[in-house]
Design a protein around this motif. Structure first.
Motif, PDB file in Angstrom:
ATOM      1  N   ASP A  61       0.870  -1.183   0.000  1.00 34.08           N
ATOM      2  CA  ASP A  61       0.000   0.000   0.000  1.00 34.08           C
ATOM      3  C   ASP A  61       0.908   1.234   0.000  1.00 34.08           C
ATOM      4  O   ASP A  61       1.159   1.862   1.030  1.00 34.08           O
ATOM      5  CB  ASP A  61      -0.896  -0.017   1.244  1.00 34.08           C
ATOM      6  CG  ASP A  61      -1.988   1.046   1.174  1.00 34.08           C
ATOM      7  OD1 ASP A  61      -1.870   1.962   0.332  1.00 34.08           O
ATOM      8  OD2 ASP A  61      -2.947   0.970   1.963  1.00 34.08           O
ATOM      9  N   TYR A  62       1.394   1.593  -1.182  1.00 35.62           N
ATOM     10  CA  TYR A  62       2.404   2.636  -1.286  1.00 35.62           C
ATOM     11  C   TYR A  62       1.864   4.039  -0.982  1.00 35.62           C
ATOM     12  O   TYR A  62       2.573   4.834  -0.353  1.00 35.62           O
ATOM     13  CB  TYR A  62       3.049   2.590  -2.669  1.00 35.62           C
ATOM     14  CG  TYR A  62       3.644   1.247  -2.995  1.00 35.62           C
ATOM     15  CD1 TYR A  62       4.410   0.559  -2.063  1.00 35.62           C
ATOM     16  CD2 TYR A  62       3.426   0.645  -4.240  1.00 35.62           C
ATOM     17  CE1 TYR A  62       4.951  -0.680  -2.341  1.00 35.62           C
ATOM     18  CE2 TYR A  62       3.968  -0.608  -4.531  1.00 35.62           C
ATOM     19  CZ  TYR A  62       4.719  -1.267  -3.580  1.00 35.62           C
ATOM     20  OH  TYR A  62       5.241  -2.488  -3.870  1.00 35.62           O
ATOM     21  N   PRO A  63       0.639   4.403  -1.389  1.00 34.22           N
ATOM     22  CA  PRO A  63       0.149   5.750  -1.040  1.00 34.22           C
ATOM     23  C   PRO A  63       0.073   5.976   0.469  1.00 34.22           C
ATOM     24  O   PRO A  63       0.506   7.019   0.973  1.00 34.22           O
ATOM     25  CB  PRO A  63      -1.231   5.799  -1.699  1.00 34.22           C
ATOM     26  CG  PRO A  63      -1.135   4.832  -2.847  1.00 34.22           C
ATOM     27  CD  PRO A  63      -0.271   3.721  -2.343  1.00 34.22           C
ATOM     28  N   ARG A  64      -0.468   4.995   1.216  1.00 32.85           N
ATOM     29  CA  ARG A  64      -0.556   5.161   2.674  1.00 32.85           C
ATOM     30  C   ARG A  64       0.840   5.176   3.296  1.00 32.85           C
ATOM     31  O   ARG A  64       1.102   5.917   4.243  1.00 32.85           O
ATOM     32  CB  ARG A  64      -1.392   4.037   3.279  1.00 32.85           C
ATOM     33  CG  ARG A  64      -2.889   4.151   2.990  1.00 32.85           C
ATOM     34  CD  ARG A  64      -3.664   3.016   3.640  1.00 32.85           C
ATOM     35  NE  ARG A  64      -3.511   3.026   5.083  1.00 32.85           N
ATOM     36  CZ  ARG A  64      -3.816   1.997   5.877  1.00 32.85           C
ATOM     37  NH1 ARG A  64      -4.255   0.867   5.343  1.00 32.85           N
ATOM     38  NH2 ARG A  64      -3.668   2.091   7.185  1.00 32.85           N
ATOM     39  N   ALA A  65       1.724   4.330   2.768  1.00 27.19           N
ATOM     40  CA  ALA A  65       3.090   4.302   3.292  1.00 27.19           C
ATOM     41  C   ALA A  65       3.773   5.648   3.094  1.00 27.19           C
ATOM     42  O   ALA A  65       4.477   6.145   3.984  1.00 27.19           O
ATOM     43  CB  ALA A  65       3.887   3.190   2.603  1.00 27.19           C
ATOM     44  N   ASP A  66       3.566   6.266   1.936  1.00 26.36           N
ATOM     45  CA  ASP A  66       4.198   7.556   1.668  1.00 26.36           C
ATOM     46  C   ASP A  66       3.619   8.643   2.564  1.00 26.36           C
ATOM     47  O   ASP A  66       4.342   9.506   3.062  1.00 26.36           O
ATOM     48  CB  ASP A  66       4.014   7.914   0.191  1.00 26.36           C
ATOM     49  CG  ASP A  66       4.855   9.116  -0.211  1.00 26.36           C
ATOM     50  OD1 ASP A  66       6.090   9.055  -0.036  1.00 26.36           O
ATOM     51  OD2 ASP A  66       4.276  10.102  -0.681  1.00 26.36           O
ATOM     52  N   SER A  67       2.314   8.596   2.781  1.00 27.96           N
ATOM     53  CA  SER A  67       1.678   9.593   3.645  1.00 27.96           C
ATOM     54  C   SER A  67       2.211   9.496   5.071  1.00 27.96           C
ATOM     55  O   SER A  67       2.545  10.505   5.705  1.00 27.96           O
ATOM     56  CB  SER A  67       0.164   9.392   3.632  1.00 27.96           C
ATOM     57  OG  SER A  67      -0.463  10.283   4.522  1.00 27.96           O
ATOM     58  N   LEU A  68       2.320   8.256   5.589  1.00 25.31           N
ATOM     59  CA  LEU A  68       2.819   8.072   6.945  1.00 25.31           C
ATOM     60  C   LEU A  68       4.300   8.444   7.036  1.00 25.31           C
ATOM     61  O   LEU A  68       4.760   8.976   8.061  1.00 25.31           O
ATOM     62  CB  LEU A  68       2.607   6.618   7.378  1.00 25.31           C
ATOM     63  CG  LEU A  68       2.724   6.317   8.879  1.00 25.31           C
ATOM     64  CD1 LEU A  68       1.755   7.177   9.676  1.00 25.31           C
ATOM     65  CD2 LEU A  68       2.447   4.841   9.146  1.00 25.31           C
ATOM     66  N   SER A  69       5.055   8.201   5.971  1.00 24.67           N
ATOM     67  CA  SER A  69       6.475   8.568   5.962  1.00 24.67           C
ATOM     68  C   SER A  69       6.649  10.077   6.034  1.00 24.67           C
ATOM     69  O   SER A  69       7.575  10.585   6.686  1.00 24.67           O
ATOM     70  CB  SER A  69       7.154   8.022   4.700  1.00 24.67           C
ATOM     71  OG  SER A  69       7.090   6.616   4.646  1.00 24.67           O
ATOM     72  N   ARG A  70       5.787  10.817   5.317  1.00 28.86           N
ATOM     73  CA  ARG A  70       5.848  12.290   5.395  1.00 28.86           C
ATOM     74  C   ARG A  70       5.609  12.764   6.832  1.00 28.86           C
ATOM     75  O   ARG A  70       6.271  13.692   7.310  1.00 28.86           O
ATOM     76  CB  ARG A  70       4.819  12.914   4.451  1.00 28.86           C
ATOM     77  CG  ARG A  70       5.199  12.827   2.986  1.00 28.86           C
ATOM     78  CD  ARG A  70       4.429  13.838   2.147  1.00 28.86           C
ATOM     79  NE  ARG A  70       2.994  13.640   2.253  1.00 28.86           N
ATOM     80  CZ  ARG A  70       2.281  12.857   1.444  1.00 28.86           C
ATOM     81  NH1 ARG A  70       2.898  12.197   0.479  1.00 28.86           N
ATOM     82  NH2 ARG A  70       0.979  12.726   1.600  1.00 28.86           N
ATOM     83  N   GLN A  71       4.655  12.118   7.525  1.00 35.08           N
ATOM     84  CA  GLN A  71       4.398  12.479   8.918  1.00 35.08           C
ATOM     85  C   GLN A  71       5.626  12.181   9.786  1.00 35.08           C
ATOM     86  O   GLN A  71       5.956  12.940  10.702  1.00 35.08           O
ATOM     87  CB  GLN A  71       3.191  11.713   9.443  1.00 35.08           C
ATOM     88  CG  GLN A  71       1.874  12.080   8.765  1.00 35.08           C
ATOM     89  CD  GLN A  71       0.711  11.276   9.321  1.00 35.08           C
ATOM     90  OE1 GLN A  71       0.579  11.107  10.524  1.00 35.08           O
ATOM     91  NE2 GLN A  71      -0.140  10.771   8.423  1.00 35.08           N
ATOM     92  N   MET A  72       6.292  11.052   9.495  1.00 39.06           N
ATOM     93  CA  MET A  72       7.516  10.723  10.246  1.00 39.06           C
ATOM     94  C   MET A  72       8.544  11.838  10.133  1.00 39.06           C
ATOM     95  O   MET A  72       9.173  12.233  11.123  1.00 39.06           O
ATOM     96  CB  MET A  72       8.120   9.417   9.719  1.00 39.06           C
ATOM     97  CG  MET A  72       7.482   8.151  10.209  1.00 39.06           C
ATOM     98  SD  MET A  72       8.427   6.699   9.659  1.00 39.06           S
ATOM     99  CE  MET A  72       9.942   6.910  10.574  1.00 39.06           C
ATOM    100  N   VAL A  73       8.747  12.341   8.914  1.00 43.23           N
ATOM    101  CA  VAL A  73       9.725  13.400   8.690  1.00 43.23           C
ATOM    102  C   VAL A  73       9.350  14.644   9.492  1.00 43.23           C
ATOM    103  O   VAL A  73      10.204  15.268  10.147  1.00 43.23           O
ATOM    104  CB  VAL A  73       9.829  13.724   7.183  1.00 43.23           C
ATOM    105  CG1 VAL A  73      10.674  14.978   6.952  1.00 43.23           C
ATOM    106  CG2 VAL A  73      10.420  12.538   6.419  1.00 43.23           C
ATOM    107  N   ASP A  74       8.065  15.002   9.462  1.00 40.91           N
ATOM    108  CA  ASP A  74       7.614  16.207  10.184  1.00 40.91           C
ATOM    109  C   ASP A  74       7.810  16.054  11.694  1.00 40.91           C
ATOM    110  O   ASP A  74       8.324  16.954  12.368  1.00 40.91           O
ATOM    111  CB  ASP A  74       6.144  16.479   9.870  1.00 40.91           C
ATOM    112  CG  ASP A  74       5.928  16.871   8.416  1.00 40.91           C
ATOM    113  OD1 ASP A  74       6.904  17.293   7.768  1.00 40.91           O
ATOM    114  OD2 ASP A  74       4.790  16.735   7.923  1.00 40.91           O
ATOM    115  N   VAL A  75       7.371  14.908  12.247  1.00 40.66           N
ATOM    116  CA  VAL A  75       7.464  14.704  13.698  1.00 40.66           C
ATOM    117  C   VAL A  75       8.928  14.643  14.138  1.00 40.66           C
ATOM    118  O   VAL A  75       9.318  15.253  15.138  1.00 40.66           O
ATOM    119  CB  VAL A  75       6.718  13.418  14.103  1.00 40.66           C
ATOM    120  CG1 VAL A  75       6.928  13.125  15.592  1.00 40.66           C
ATOM    121  CG2 VAL A  75       5.232  13.556  13.800  1.00 40.66           C
ATOM    122  N   ALA A  76       9.759  13.902  13.394  1.00 39.20           N
ATOM    123  CA  ALA A  76      11.175  13.768  13.761  1.00 39.20           C
ATOM    124  C   ALA A  76      11.886  15.112  13.708  1.00 39.20           C
ATOM    125  O   ALA A  76      12.730  15.415  14.562  1.00 39.20           O
ATOM    126  CB  ALA A  76      11.853  12.768  12.832  1.00 39.20           C
TER     127      ALA A  76
END
Length: 641
Positions: A61-76
């Motif tokens: 599920d690449y779209p959801r994975a990319d969305s969650l990865s963007r959140q990771m970058v922001d939070v980190a």
């Protein structure tokens, strides 16, 4: 390596994508944790990383994975948690990589490396990040960058003694060297990758490496050597219930059977691979299977089925933006249509492939397009001439008989002039097309020789020069001296290669006598250095026999390869080189009294397959007779051209 091998690409990056803080949690508990906790600490980022891993490699599920990865970058970034930032960039890169968006993946691979270096994170993270970056460059065909990043990763591992080692950098270097034509130099890197896989004790990694070895031998043009590795990979994938690799191994088996001209067996394997890809809804796998099935039907001369499957491959690749598969399928379809003399359609697909190809391959592609275009224009003009002739015939039939009799002499003269002009124009155009084709062929050959013989060596010199500077700065003069010696040898090799290319295209060398003299000049000092008694005989009837540039080139390279093999391996004390004439053919015989070998067992070391291919290309036949302990005789027979 070949494009479209989806399991190999997947595992090639999995070793690097396994983050240092990924926890083994169940997907449901991860979802619950992320929904019930606020993104305020590093534990939340760890949970996000595990969730992304599941979305990418278990659910695709690449779209959801990319969305969650963007959140990771922001939070980190907000928490100044730099390891988490690297993981976020890494996940964005892997998501795009698995979705075949290689340009975008490369952007985030580079951001991963930049983040590690900017925040001075541990060397092991830089080691993994550089391996990822090299994988991204490989997918885009950036050979020099692949070597730079992979060599840098290995240097960091050796400097800091990082364990466990990762096999991917060695595999990437091996694959790149194969693309650059340095196949023998690639073998040690593949062997070291195999050692590392076995050090890790991971059966899945070993199974995939067997599949990669199959690809490697296919690149070397040795399908029979590739077959046992694909079979072993297939057997292990079944034991491991590793469906993705199983489909990849089946596709490799199908390609081997196609190369061995056994398309019916290949179709059975390719259809199994397609069934797995459809069951898993793996669109990249479906595209690859369609492409392979189309190639197999082309071998069977079933052009209708071949075109159907190749068009299916193009449709899926176009829909999902699989640029590698789209480029590959477009080229295959262009070749298929050209084989059926459908030059206008072939030109369209060749042009599409050209637009998807990077500048490193445009020289050959443009030459291919020009060839197709010339053939198409020639047929169009010939058809126009036939139409004009038919119209003239109809006009003559409609002319009044009495008027034709009164003006017979005049009309005959006019028709003769027109016909003469038409035929003259047609012959002139035909000669011009032939000259253009010959010029294109020569340009393509020169470009190919310069790319294979000079370009790769210059890249090697450039890399070695940079490494020498580094060694000198580290006060390692002995190692630097070895590098300088290697640069000197490579430079000598370039000079010899350019000299051979110039000699080949020089029309003043278009006689068998010039080839004989050049081979004698090449062989004599080598024989003397090994204290081999050397006899040289030339039939005087061959002195002025003309030969074409292509025959001259292949004949010289076969002779050079045979002489090198004799010097290196025969341990002979006597050798003979004879040029003889038999009716309308000439024969070249090279024989020695050395240790011989089993002629039934082909050896990639002695280049027998390459010599056989060159003999076929010049319309000749190459026979090798050898018995252990009784010497070797090589006999090349060819028509005088």
């Amino acid at each position: 390596m070949k494009t479209g091998r989806w399991a190999v690409s997947l595992w090639g990056i999995l070793f690097f994508f396994a983050g240092s803080f990924v926890q083994a949690q169940a997907p449901d508990s991860l979802v619950t944790y992320l929904k019930t906790h606020a993104p305020t600490d590093t534990t939340y980022i760890r949970a996000m990383d595990q969730a992304v891993f599941t979305l990418i490699y278990k659910k695709a599920d690449y779209p959801r994975a990319d969305s969650l990865s963007r959140q990771m970058v922001d939070v980190a970034t907000r928490l100044s948690y730099w390891s988490g930032l690297v993981a976020g960039y890494r996940n964005r890169a892997s998501t795009n990589y698995m979705a075949a968006n290689y340009e975008q993946a490369l952007v985030y691979f580079q951001k991963t490396v930049d983040a590690v270096e900017q925040h001075n994170l541990p060397p092991v993270m830089l080691y993994k990040a550089l391996g990822n970056l090299a994988s991204g460059h490989e997918k885009l065909g950036h050979d020099e960058q692949v070597l730079q990043m992979a060599l840098r990763a290995i240097a960091i591992q050796e400097k800091y003694h990082i364990k466990p080692r990762m096999p991917v950098p060695h595999r990437l270097i091996g694959g790149t060297l194969v693309k650059m034509g340095k196949k023998q130099q690639a073998i040690p890197y593949y062997q070291e990758a195999g050692v590392i896989f076995r050090e890790m004790g991971d059966p899945r990694g070993i199974a995939i490496f067997e599949n990669q070895l199959g690809d490697f031998y296919m690149d070397l043009g040795q399908p029979t050597a590739a077959l046992p590795h694909f079979r072993k990979s297939l057997a292990m994938s079944r034991q491991l219930n590793f469906e993705l690799l199983r489909a990849d191994a089946l596709d490799g088996m199908a390609q081997v059977m196609n190369t061995l001209n056994r398309p019916d067996e290949g179709l059975a394997y390719a259809r199994q691979a397609l069934a797995i890809a459809v069951r898993q809804q793996n669109q990249l796998g479906i595209t690859t299977a369609y492409n392979t099935i189309g190639a197999l039907y082309q071998t069977k001369q079933d052009f209708s089925q071949a075109e159907t499957y190749l068009r299916k491959a193009i449709d899926v690749a176009d829909n999902y933006n699989f640029r590698d598969e789209l480029r590959k399928s477009s080229q295959h379809l262009a070749n298929l249509l050209g084989q059926q003399n459908k030059y206008q359609q072939a030109y369209a697909f060749q042009l599409r492939k050209n637009n998807l190809t990077d500048s490193a391959t445009l020289v050959r592609t443009n030459a291919e397009i020009e060839r197709l275009l010339i053939q198409y224009e020639t047929e169009k003009k010939e058809a126009h001439i036939r139409l004009l002739q038919k119209e003239k015939q109809l006009d003559q039939e409609e002319t009044n008989q009495a008027r034709w009799q009164r003006n017979a002499l005049l009309m005959g003269a006019i028709l003769m002039i027109l016909l003469g002009m038409t035929i003259g124009a047609w012959l002139l155009n035909r000669a011009r097309v032939q000259r253009l084709q010959e010029a294109i062929q020569l340009r393509q050959q020169i470009a190919h020789d310069l790319h294979d013989e000079v370009g790769s060596t210059l890249s090697s010199i450039s890399l070695l020069s940079g490494h020498t500077d580094k060694l000198l700065s580290e006060n390692r003069p002995e190692t630097a001296q070895k590098m300088v010696q290697k640069i000197y040898i490579d430079a000598r090799q370039i000079l010899e290669s350019i000299d051979e290319i110039i000699w080949t295209i020089n029309p003043g060398n278009d006689s068998l006598q010039r080839i004989v003299l050049r081979l004698q000049e090449y062989a004599q000092p080598l024989m003397e250095s090994k204290q081999i008694a050397f006899n040289f005989y030339v039939d005087s009837a061959l002195d002025q026999l003309p030969v074409s540039m292509e025959v001259r080139r292949n004949l010289y390279l076969i002779g050079k390869e045979a002489i090198n093999n004799l010097i290196k391996y025969s341990e002979a004390t006597r050798a003979t080189l004879r040029f003889e004439r038999q009716n309308s053919q000439f024969k070249v015989v090279i024989e020695d009294n050395g240790r011989g070998f089993d002629a039934d067992q082909l050896s990639s070391r002695t280049g027998q397959q390459s010599m056989q291919q060159r003999a076929l290309a010049m319309g000749g036949k190459l026979t090798v007779r050898s018995v252990p302990g009784q010497g070797t005789t090589l006999e090349l027979t060819s028509a005088a051209i």
